[in-house]
Design a protein around this motif. Structure first.
Motif, PDB file in Angstrom:
ATOM      1  N   HIS A  16       0.895 -40.927   2.600  1.00  0.00           N
ATOM      2  CA  HIS A  16      -0.029 -40.325   3.565  1.00  0.00           C
ATOM      3  C   HIS A  16      -0.703 -41.374   4.449  1.00  0.00           C
ATOM      4  O   HIS A  16      -1.821 -41.175   4.918  1.00  0.00           O
ATOM      5  CB  HIS A  16      -1.110 -39.483   2.872  1.00  0.00           C
ATOM      6  CG  HIS A  16      -0.596 -38.591   1.775  1.00  0.00           C
ATOM      7  ND1 HIS A  16       0.489 -37.775   1.932  1.00  0.00           N
ATOM      8  CD2 HIS A  16      -1.023 -38.401   0.497  1.00  0.00           C
ATOM      9  CE1 HIS A  16       0.723 -37.115   0.792  1.00  0.00           C
ATOM     10  NE2 HIS A  16      -0.180 -37.485  -0.092  1.00  0.00           N
ATOM     11  N   CYS A  21       3.708 -36.151   8.011  1.00  0.00           N
ATOM     12  CA  CYS A  21       2.828 -36.134   6.837  1.00  0.00           C
ATOM     13  C   CYS A  21       1.858 -34.966   6.976  1.00  0.00           C
ATOM     14  O   CYS A  21       1.289 -34.747   8.042  1.00  0.00           O
ATOM     15  CB  CYS A  21       2.057 -37.456   6.744  1.00  0.00           C
ATOM     16  SG  CYS A  21       0.746 -37.435   5.509  1.00  0.00           S
ATOM     17  N   ALA A  22       1.707 -34.212   5.916  1.00  0.00           N
ATOM     18  CA  ALA A  22       0.858 -33.019   5.978  1.00  0.00           C
ATOM     19  C   ALA A  22      -0.613 -33.318   5.663  1.00  0.00           C
ATOM     20  O   ALA A  22      -1.460 -32.429   5.715  1.00  0.00           O
ATOM     21  CB  ALA A  22       1.390 -31.963   5.013  1.00  0.00           C
ATOM     22  N   ILE A  23      -0.897 -34.552   5.307  1.00  0.00           N
ATOM     23  CA  ILE A  23      -2.273 -34.932   4.991  1.00  0.00           C
ATOM     24  C   ILE A  23      -2.942 -35.579   6.205  1.00  0.00           C
ATOM     25  O   ILE A  23      -4.048 -35.216   6.589  1.00  0.00           O
ATOM     26  CB  ILE A  23      -2.304 -35.920   3.789  1.00  0.00           C
ATOM     27  CG1 ILE A  23      -1.583 -35.333   2.573  1.00  0.00           C
ATOM     28  CG2 ILE A  23      -3.739 -36.331   3.455  1.00  0.00           C
ATOM     29  CD1 ILE A  23      -2.234 -34.141   1.913  1.00  0.00           C
ATOM     30  N   CYS A  48       4.671 -32.491   3.080  1.00  0.00           N
ATOM     31  CA  CYS A  48       4.999 -33.803   3.647  1.00  0.00           C
ATOM     32  C   CYS A  48       6.517 -33.955   3.631  1.00  0.00           C
ATOM     33  O   CYS A  48       7.166 -33.520   2.674  1.00  0.00           O
ATOM     34  CB  CYS A  48       4.392 -34.939   2.825  1.00  0.00           C
ATOM     35  SG  CYS A  48       2.600 -35.082   2.940  1.00  0.00           S
ATOM     36  N   CYS A  95       5.215 -39.498  -0.497  1.00  0.00           N
ATOM     37  CA  CYS A  95       4.526 -39.851   0.752  1.00  0.00           C
ATOM     38  C   CYS A  95       3.195 -40.506   0.398  1.00  0.00           C
ATOM     39  O   CYS A  95       2.472 -40.022  -0.461  1.00  0.00           O
ATOM     40  CB  CYS A  95       4.285 -38.593   1.578  1.00  0.00           C
ATOM     41  SG  CYS A  95       3.506 -38.900   3.166  1.00  0.00           S
TER      42      CYS A  95
HETATM   43 ZN    ZN Z   1       1.886 -37.289   3.433  1.00  0.00          ZN
END
Ligand code: ZN
Length: 315
Positions: A279, A285-287, A271, A277
């Motif tokens: 999320h 954001c990686a989620i 993220c 983050c």
């Molecule tokens: Zn995130």
């Protein structure tokens, strides 16, 4: 002084299993426990609010089922003198040092709920206990429906949760549970009607536990006694819990929630804002929109996040 573990509590009387001899004996709590001095890192400190932590350092410790204790074996009352530090504890039921919580969820009557499952997992992760999922009443849906459910639940297995499938009435699926209980203190929990009693009866027919169907037929006003007991099974111990119809999360800071979605930690370093983050809305954001995260899990995360945030704002 000898060491033992509390396996039953009725009234003010405790049943202790002696650690060495494995003999069961009756014991009483000693007055000393009312004025225990706690040090900063004591596991009993968690029961105190910030305020009482500052004010009082001596508290009353109530021994609970699952507690390891030191008792006086020369005294006829087998007085419990010390409650040893707890690995973890639950409040409903009142059990300490739990190795795993078995979440019993039926596929139908009541219907399988990912919402309830995710809330359950949060509560158990929060208590630092290992959850195990047991899907019950698998005979109530078609093979195709079951295959679809199993397919979704492989996601939960991938993120580290064991899943078992049972039909308690015909004792199907119980072969996979054989080693599950060995050397462990397990707590059996589940929604009302999910079949906890039928499940326990299939495991331990000699107990003759009244099934939910019967107690429901008795109708309203059923009094559940404040009584916790551990059953010996498969080289371990099992605690039954009363069923519930709805769970409530006890998280007051929405940013704490992500800690209990165990799969998030594999991605959040990617993220843009890293561990800060939330999320929910942040860019890069990686989620959010991560194809490796089950959509209903992410949706439930957002739902709980908003609920916790709204509750916080109201106070
Ligand atoms: Zn995130």
């Amino acid at each position: 002084m000898k060491k033992g573990q509390i396996v039953k509590l009725t009234g003010g009387l405790y049943s202790i299993l002696d650690a060495e001899t494995k003999v069961l004996l009756q014991a009483r709590a000693s007055g000393i426990l009312r004025h225990q001095k706690l040090d900063e890192n004591s596991s009993f400190n968690k029961q105190l609010t910030k305020r009482t932590k500052l004010d009082i350092k001596t508290v009353q410790i109530s021994p609970k089922v699952g507690d390891f204790v030191l008792y006086d074996d020369t005294d006829i009352n087998h007085s419990i003198k010390t409650v040893l530090e707890r690995q973890n504890e639950l409040t409903r039921p009142d059990v300490a040092n739990v190795d795993q919580v078995l979440i019993l969820t039926s596929v139908k009557n009541p219907n399988f709920s990912f919402n309830l499952l995710d809330q359950f997992l949060i509560l158990i992760e929060q208590a630092h206990i290992k959850p195990v999922l047991i899907v019950s009443k698998i005979d109530l849906i078609s093979e195709v429906e079951l295959a679809t459910l199993k397919d979704i639940l492989t996601y939960y297995e991938r993120i580290g949760y064991d899943v078992h499938y049972v039909n308690s009435k015909q004792k199907i699926g119980f072969d996979t549970l054989e080693d599950l209980f060995t050397d462990k203190l397990s707590v059996l929990a589940g929604q009302t009607g999910a079949g906890k009693s039928t499940f326990l009866n299939a495991l331990m027919p000699e107990l003759g536990i009244k099934t939910q169907e019967i107690s429901m037929a008795l109708g309203r006003g059923k009094h559940t006694t404040r009584h916790t007991e551990l059953y010996f099974y498969g080289g371990g111990m099992i605690a039954d819990t009363p069923g519930f119809s709805k769970l409530e999360l006890s998280i007051f800071d929405p940013n704490e929630l992500k800690d209990y979605f165990v799969e998030f930690k594999h991605y959040e370093s990617a993220c843009k804002f890293g561990t800060s983050c939330s999320h929910t809305h942040e860019p890069e954001c990686a989620i959010k929109d991560n194809p490796n995260i089950l959509l209903t899990r992410y949706q439930n995360y957002i739902k709980y996040y908003e609920e916790i945030k709204n509750k916080k704002e109201r106070y």
